[in-house]
Write a protein that holds these residues in place. Structure first.
Motif, PDB file in Angstrom:
ATOM      1  N   ARG A  38      -6.639  43.071  35.844  1.00  0.00           N
ATOM      2  CA  ARG A  38      -6.234  44.420  35.465  1.00  0.00           C
ATOM      3  C   ARG A  38      -6.162  45.314  36.707  1.00  0.00           C
ATOM      4  O   ARG A  38      -6.953  45.167  37.630  1.00  0.00           O
ATOM      5  N   GLU A  39      -5.213  46.255  36.695  1.00  0.00           N
ATOM      6  CA  GLU A  39      -5.105  47.291  37.712  1.00  0.00           C
ATOM      7  C   GLU A  39      -5.558  48.611  37.096  1.00  0.00           C
ATOM      8  O   GLU A  39      -5.324  48.860  35.910  1.00  0.00           O
ATOM      9  N   CYS A  40      -6.177  49.465  37.912  1.00  0.00           N
ATOM     10  CA  CYS A  40      -6.509  50.815  37.438  1.00  0.00           C
ATOM     11  C   CYS A  40      -6.465  51.774  38.619  1.00  0.00           C
ATOM     12  O   CYS A  40      -6.552  51.356  39.779  1.00  0.00           O
ATOM     13  N   PHE A  41      -6.311  53.080  38.294  1.00  0.00           N
ATOM     14  CA  PHE A  41      -6.047  54.065  39.343  1.00  0.00           C
ATOM     15  C   PHE A  41      -6.798  55.368  39.081  1.00  0.00           C
ATOM     16  O   PHE A  41      -7.163  55.680  37.947  1.00  0.00           O
ATOM     17  N   TRP A  42      -6.949  56.143  40.161  1.00  0.00           N
ATOM     18  CA  TRP A  42      -7.508  57.479  40.061  1.00  0.00           C
ATOM     19  C   TRP A  42      -6.435  58.483  39.659  1.00  0.00           C
ATOM     20  O   TRP A  42      -6.670  59.370  38.861  1.00  0.00           O
ATOM     21  N   LYS A  43      -5.242  58.316  40.237  1.00  0.00           N
ATOM     22  CA  LYS A  43      -4.175  59.290  40.024  1.00  0.00           C
ATOM     23  C   LYS A  43      -3.053  58.788  39.110  1.00  0.00           C
ATOM     24  O   LYS A  43      -2.050  59.471  38.926  1.00  0.00           O
ATOM     25  N   GLU A  44      -3.195  57.596  38.549  1.00  0.00           N
ATOM     26  CA  GLU A  44      -2.170  57.040  37.665  1.00  0.00           C
ATOM     27  C   GLU A  44      -2.849  56.330  36.499  1.00  0.00           C
ATOM     28  O   GLU A  44      -4.063  56.195  36.461  1.00  0.00           O
ATOM     29  N   GLU A  45      -2.036  55.876  35.577  1.00  0.00           N
ATOM     30  CA  GLU A  45      -2.542  55.102  34.444  1.00  0.00           C
ATOM     31  C   GLU A  45      -2.273  53.615  34.680  1.00  0.00           C
ATOM     32  O   GLU A  45      -1.279  53.264  35.302  1.00  0.00           O
ATOM     33  N   PRO A  46      -3.161  52.751  34.170  1.00  0.00           N
ATOM     34  CA  PRO A  46      -4.413  53.033  33.456  1.00  0.00           C
ATOM     35  C   PRO A  46      -5.483  53.576  34.404  1.00  0.00           C
ATOM     36  O   PRO A  46      -5.504  53.231  35.580  1.00  0.00           O
ATOM     37  N   SER A  47      -6.342  54.410  33.886  1.00  0.00           N
ATOM     38  CA  SER A  47      -7.329  55.102  34.702  1.00  0.00           C
ATOM     39  C   SER A  47      -8.595  54.261  34.879  1.00  0.00           C
ATOM     40  O   SER A  47      -8.858  53.322  34.126  1.00  0.00           O
ATOM     41  N   PHE A  48      -9.371  54.618  35.893  1.00  0.00           N
ATOM     42  CA  PHE A  48     -10.674  53.985  36.090  1.00  0.00           C
ATOM     43  C   PHE A  48     -11.494  54.055  34.802  1.00  0.00           C
ATOM     44  O   PHE A  48     -12.126  53.085  34.398  1.00  0.00           O
ATOM     45  N   ARG A  49     -11.469  55.203  34.157  1.00  0.00           N
ATOM     46  CA  ARG A  49     -12.364  55.487  33.033  1.00  0.00           C
ATOM     47  C   ARG A  49     -12.106  54.567  31.840  1.00  0.00           C
ATOM     48  O   ARG A  49     -13.043  54.222  31.102  1.00  0.00           O
ATOM     49  N   GLU A  50     -10.878  54.147  31.644  1.00  0.00           N
ATOM     50  CA  GLU A  50     -10.560  53.381  30.445  1.00  0.00           C
ATOM     51  C   GLU A  50     -10.417  51.880  30.675  1.00  0.00           C
ATOM     52  O   GLU A  50     -10.362  51.100  29.728  1.00  0.00           O
TER      53      GLU A  50
END
Length: 293
Positions: A38-50
């Motif tokens: 999975r990839e996740c981002f601070w400034k894009e989706e999907p976010s770190f939080r989810e």
């Protein structure tokens, strides 16, 4: 089951900022080393939080696609992933030596192996060298006739930002592959604006230690070095500046071999990746320059 999560910054302003993250994730996904990637981002989706809620595996390896230890790797990512057991002292790092720690995600109860950033892993030195080699085409950097400038952002707010750049410059210098190796910065001395002042070699390869190409690597640095007076006009590779030929590579994070560093970070934390590291290194080492170069 084991999963890999690659955590990157992303950008609301640069559409291509996330491209290297997706590219490296695809490479690792194709290797079959993990049940999920999975990839996740601070400034894009999907976010770190989810992101952890999108992962079915009970065991998750989180690798930050960041250059240095600092605010994002020590505070933002652990907070957003709800790693309440996390404490930066668990890394026992001097600013370049973080490896991993194992904690439990509070709301999902998953076992999370939280790794140090890719930018301080020893294998990043190999990526920098390959990036330098890829931009010079048929001319090998191993003959000692090339100088190498490893460029970082630099900031007085976080001394670890400079440590990562200097660490890899020192390691590559010790290899003896380049006639000269220097660590230069955008926002502190020695500055990349004066790149030709630091080299006696006629040819100098400039490799920015950034994850993705964006404002700094495609606008600031080329103009600061004198490759062009307007980044929108582009520049030649190499460009002659003050009697030197400057070979500018663009962001090191776009080099395909970066996928190997991500895998090595996870493997160091205990992930069972089989022979994926060897296969990815072999495949990406012969991949040539990254798309868009």
């Amino acid at each position: 089951m084991q999963a890999l999560v690659i955590a990157a910054h992303g950008s609301h302003l640069s559409a291509g900022s996330a491209t290297p993250t997706f590219d490296h994730a695809d490479t690792i996904r194709e290797s079959g080393a993990f049940d999920e990637v999975r990839e996740c981002f601070w400034k894009e989706e999907p976010s770190f939080r989810e992101v952890l809620r999108t992962v079915e595996s009970d065991e998750v390896y989180v690798v930050p696609l960041f250059i240095s230890e600092g605010y994002f790797t020590e505070q933002v990512i652990p907070r957003e992933l709800r790693l309440e057991e996390w404490d930066v002292d668990q890394w026992d790092s001097d600013g370049t030596s973080a490896t991993h720690t194992t904690v439990t995600a509070t709301d999902t109860d998953q076992t999370v192996h939280y790794c140090g950033p890719v930018g301080t892993h020893d294998a990043m030195s190999d990526v920098i060298v390959q990036r330098a080699d890829s931009v010079t085409g048929d001319r090998s950097v191993d003959d000692g006739e090339f100088g190498l400038a490893v460029v970082g952002h630099g900031t007085e707010r976080n001394e670890n930002s400079a440590k990562a750049i200097e660490y890899h410059a020192d390691r590559i210098r010790e290899q003896g592959r380049f006639g000269e190796v220097e660590a230069l910065f955008m926002d502190e001395d020695p500055e990349v604006d004066d790149v030709t002042d630091y080299f006696s070699t006629e040819d100098v390869v400039v490799v920015p230690l950034f994850i993705a190409d964006g404002y700094h690597t495609q606008e600031d640095i080329p103009e600061d070095m004198g490759l062009t007076d307007d980044y929108r006009k582009g520049w030649d590779t190499p460009t002659e500046v003050d009697g030197h030929r400057i070979w500018y590579s663009g962001a090191v994070g776009t080099e395909p071999l970066m996928a190997d560093v991500v895998l090595e970070r996870a493997a160091d934390a205990g992930a069972d990746v089989g022979d994926a590291i060897e296969r990815v290194r072999r495949e990406t080492s012969s991949a040539g320059p990254a798309a868009g170069d």
